[in-house]
Design a protein around this motif. Structure first.
Motif, PDB file in Angstrom:
ATOM      1  N   LEU A  21       0.830  -1.340   0.039  1.00 55.32           N
ATOM      2  CA  LEU A  21      -0.115   0.039  -0.079  1.00 55.32           C
ATOM      3  C   LEU A  21       0.971   1.349   0.117  1.00 55.32           C
ATOM      4  O   LEU A  21       0.484   2.089  -0.752  1.00 55.32           O
ATOM      5  N   ILE A  22       1.986   1.303   0.808  1.00 57.55           N
ATOM      6  CA  ILE A  22       2.825   2.265   0.833  1.00 57.55           C
ATOM      7  C   ILE A  22       3.385   2.439  -0.405  1.00 57.55           C
ATOM      8  O   ILE A  22       3.361   3.712  -1.143  1.00 57.55           O
ATOM      9  N   SER A  23       4.019   1.426  -1.122  1.00 57.68           N
ATOM     10  CA  SER A  23       4.625   1.536  -2.506  1.00 57.68           C
ATOM     11  C   SER A  23       3.691   1.980  -3.469  1.00 57.68           C
ATOM     12  O   SER A  23       3.927   2.741  -4.305  1.00 57.68           O
ATOM     13  N   PHE A  24       2.161   1.314  -3.558  1.00 56.89           N
ATOM     14  CA  PHE A  24       1.342   1.811  -4.466  1.00 56.89           C
ATOM     15  C   PHE A  24       0.953   3.403  -4.326  1.00 56.89           C
ATOM     16  O   PHE A  24       0.956   4.041  -5.354  1.00 56.89           O
ATOM     17  N   ALA A  25       0.948   3.914  -3.104  1.00 55.33           N
ATOM     18  CA  ALA A  25       0.718   5.418  -2.962  1.00 55.33           C
ATOM     19  C   ALA A  25       1.687   5.936  -3.662  1.00 55.33           C
ATOM     20  O   ALA A  25       1.369   6.926  -4.513  1.00 55.33           O
ATOM     21  N   VAL A  26       3.044   5.923  -3.579  1.00 54.59           N
ATOM     22  CA  VAL A  26       4.156   6.400  -4.112  1.00 54.59           C
ATOM     23  C   VAL A  26       3.955   6.226  -5.659  1.00 54.59           C
ATOM     24  O   VAL A  26       4.104   7.117  -6.479  1.00 54.59           O
ATOM     25  N   ASP A  27       3.502   4.922  -6.094  1.00 55.74           N
ATOM     26  CA  ASP A  27       3.395   4.608  -7.678  1.00 55.74           C
ATOM     27  C   ASP A  27       2.525   5.623  -8.243  1.00 55.74           C
ATOM     28  O   ASP A  27       2.561   6.312  -9.338  1.00 55.74           O
ATOM     29  N   TRP A  28       1.276   5.437  -7.533  1.00 58.23           N
ATOM     30  CA  TRP A  28       0.063   6.338  -8.009  1.00 58.23           C
ATOM     31  C   TRP A  28       0.371   7.723  -8.120  1.00 58.23           C
ATOM     32  O   TRP A  28      -0.064   8.365  -9.031  1.00 58.23           O
ATOM     33  N   LEU A  29       0.966   8.235  -7.015  1.00 59.11           N
ATOM     34  CA  LEU A  29       1.156   9.765  -7.103  1.00 59.11           C
ATOM     35  C   LEU A  29       2.048  10.103  -8.138  1.00 59.11           C
ATOM     36  O   LEU A  29       1.991  11.202  -9.056  1.00 59.11           O
ATOM     37  N   LEU A  30       3.165   9.409  -8.211  1.00 56.58           N
ATOM     38  CA  LEU A  30       4.157   9.646  -9.240  1.00 56.58           C
ATOM     39  C   LEU A  30       3.593   9.264 -10.759  1.00 56.58           C
ATOM     40  O   LEU A  30       3.894  10.257 -11.624  1.00 56.58           O
ATOM     41  N   LEU A  31       2.691   8.555 -10.871  1.00 57.35           N
ATOM     42  CA  LEU A  31       2.151   8.337 -12.088  1.00 57.35           C
ATOM     43  C   LEU A  31       1.490   9.364 -12.632  1.00 57.35           C
ATOM     44  O   LEU A  31       1.478   9.996 -13.726  1.00 57.35           O
ATOM     45  N   VAL A  32       0.535   9.922 -11.633  1.00 60.51           N
ATOM     46  CA  VAL A  32      -0.504  10.913 -11.926  1.00 60.51           C
ATOM     47  C   VAL A  32       0.522  12.435 -12.207  1.00 60.51           C
ATOM     48  O   VAL A  32       0.040  12.860 -13.265  1.00 60.51           O
ATOM     49  N   VAL A  33       1.266  12.480 -11.360  1.00 65.76           N
ATOM     50  CA  VAL A  33       2.268  13.812 -11.398  1.00 65.76           C
ATOM     51  C   VAL A  33       2.800  13.906 -12.993  1.00 65.76           C
ATOM     52  O   VAL A  33       2.848  14.880 -13.713  1.00 65.76           O
ATOM     53  N   LEU A  34       3.410  12.584 -13.350  1.00 65.48           N
ATOM     54  CA  LEU A  34       3.985  12.733 -14.671  1.00 65.48           C
ATOM     55  C   LEU A  34       3.288  12.764 -15.593  1.00 65.48           C
ATOM     56  O   LEU A  34       3.445  13.579 -16.494  1.00 65.48           O
ATOM     57  N   THR A  35       1.979  12.112 -15.753  1.00 58.48           N
ATOM     58  CA  THR A  35       0.971  11.935 -16.581  1.00 58.48           C
ATOM     59  C   THR A  35       0.419  13.345 -16.756  1.00 58.48           C
ATOM     60  O   THR A  35       0.203  13.940 -17.923  1.00 58.48           O
ATOM     61  N   ASP A  36       0.005  13.711 -15.714  1.00 59.61           N
ATOM     62  CA  ASP A  36      -1.038  14.935 -15.855  1.00 59.61           C
ATOM     63  C   ASP A  36      -0.355  16.185 -15.712  1.00 59.61           C
ATOM     64  O   ASP A  36      -0.604  17.412 -16.324  1.00 59.61           O
ATOM     65  N   LEU A  37       0.555  16.142 -15.118  1.00 61.11           N
ATOM     66  CA  LEU A  37       1.444  17.654 -14.665  1.00 61.11           C
ATOM     67  C   LEU A  37       2.507  17.833 -15.488  1.00 61.11           C
ATOM     68  O   LEU A  37       2.741  18.987 -15.825  1.00 61.11           O
ATOM     69  N   CYS A  38       3.224  16.863 -15.745  1.00 63.53           N
ATOM     70  CA  CYS A  38       4.388  16.796 -16.544  1.00 63.53           C
ATOM     71  C   CYS A  38       4.195  16.375 -18.055  1.00 63.53           C
ATOM     72  O   CYS A  38       5.004  16.503 -18.955  1.00 63.53           O
ATOM     73  N   HIS A  39       2.986  16.053 -18.371  1.00 65.13           N
ATOM     74  CA  HIS A  39       2.662  15.536 -19.634  1.00 65.13           C
ATOM     75  C   HIS A  39       3.678  14.607 -20.257  1.00 65.13           C
ATOM     76  O   HIS A  39       3.742  14.465 -21.530  1.00 65.13           O
ATOM     77  N   VAL A  40       3.963  13.578 -19.523  1.00 59.56           N
ATOM     78  CA  VAL A  40       4.620  12.300 -20.099  1.00 59.56           C
ATOM     79  C   VAL A  40       3.704  11.296 -20.331  1.00 59.56           C
ATOM     80  O   VAL A  40       2.530  11.162 -19.907  1.00 59.56           O
ATOM     81  N   ASP A  41       3.947  10.413 -21.585  1.00 54.69           N
ATOM     82  CA  ASP A  41       2.968   9.365 -21.780  1.00 54.69           C
ATOM     83  C   ASP A  41       2.584   8.519 -20.646  1.00 54.69           C
ATOM     84  O   ASP A  41       3.792   8.057 -20.195  1.00 54.69           O
ATOM     85  N   VAL A  48       8.167   4.526 -15.142  1.00 56.62           N
ATOM     86  CA  VAL A  48       8.972   5.341 -14.042  1.00 56.62           C
ATOM     87  C   VAL A  48       8.323   4.976 -12.918  1.00 56.62           C
ATOM     88  O   VAL A  48       9.108   4.995 -11.702  1.00 56.62           O
ATOM     89  N   SER A  49       7.340   5.211 -12.654  1.00 53.62           N
ATOM     90  CA  SER A  49       6.588   5.156 -11.229  1.00 53.62           C
ATOM     91  C   SER A  49       6.762   3.720 -10.530  1.00 53.62           C
ATOM     92  O   SER A  49       6.958   3.534  -9.303  1.00 53.62           O
ATOM     93  N   PHE A  50       6.555   3.011 -11.533  1.00 58.83           N
ATOM     94  CA  PHE A  50       6.698   1.420 -10.988  1.00 58.83           C
ATOM     95  C   PHE A  50       8.110   1.251 -10.558  1.00 58.83           C
ATOM     96  O   PHE A  50       8.278   0.470  -9.499  1.00 58.83           O
ATOM     97  N   THR A  51       9.000   1.677 -11.142  1.00 62.27           N
ATOM     98  CA  THR A  51      10.730   1.482 -11.063  1.00 62.27           C
ATOM     99  C   THR A  51      10.773   2.103  -9.570  1.00 62.27           C
ATOM    100  O   THR A  51      11.463   1.542  -8.720  1.00 62.27           O
ATOM    101  N   VAL A  52      10.508   3.169  -9.322  1.00 58.06           N
ATOM    102  CA  VAL A  52      10.684   3.802  -8.138  1.00 58.06           C
ATOM    103  C   VAL A  52      10.021   3.422  -6.830  1.00 58.06           C
ATOM    104  O   VAL A  52      10.641   3.323  -6.075  1.00 58.06           O
ATOM    105  N   SER A  53       8.717   2.974  -7.137  1.00 58.19           N
ATOM    106  CA  SER A  53       7.920   2.179  -6.256  1.00 58.19           C
ATOM    107  C   SER A  53       8.792   0.678  -6.037  1.00 58.19           C
ATOM    108  O   SER A  53       8.531   0.235  -4.579  1.00 58.19           O
TER     109      SER A  53
END
Length: 134
Positions: A21-41, A48-53
């Protein structure tokens, strides 16, 4: 019920779930930040988010979930963890591609579905290859 909760396998799975759950929270937040805020595919963001988590998950797992095997070096342990995680990443990317691109499911919802499916693979593969033999 209490006997089940006292079972070492159940306790291990519960620790695995908390770490997950902790890892998923990091994964999810990074996914959304990268996709929605940074406009990464979304697929690149997923990787990237999976690797960090996974790095966080490894650190927490070796400390709290899977006891170190005396018959295995830390280098070998990490190598096995990395290989199993790479397979998990591949599965996640396939789920994301099929769900988002082919089935038109929102990437946020598909991430939850993919994580649920890959969690089972992660737990049983890590338990088989990384848990100390008792």
């Amino acid at each position: 019920m209490l006997d089940t909760l006292k079972n070492p396998g159940t306790q291990q799975f519960l620790r695995f779930a908390v770490v997950g759950l902790i890892s998923f929270a990091v994964d999810w937040l990074l996914l959304v930040v990268l996709t929605d805020l940074c406009h990464v595919d979304y697929l690149m963001s997923t990787s990237v988010s999976f690797t960090v988590s996974v790095a966080l998950n490894y650190a927490l797992s070796v400390r709290y979930v899977f006891p170190h095997r005396d018959d295995m070096s830390r280098k070998r342990e990490f190598t096995i963890f990395a290989i199993l995680s790479a397979i998990g990443l591949g599965l996640t990317d396939v789920f994301m591609f099929v769900g988002v691109t082919m089935l038109n499911i929102a990437y946020q919802a598909m991430k939850i579905i993919a994580t649920f499916c890959v969690t089972w693979y992660n737990y049983f593969s890590r338990r088989k290859f990384l848990t100390a033999v008792k």
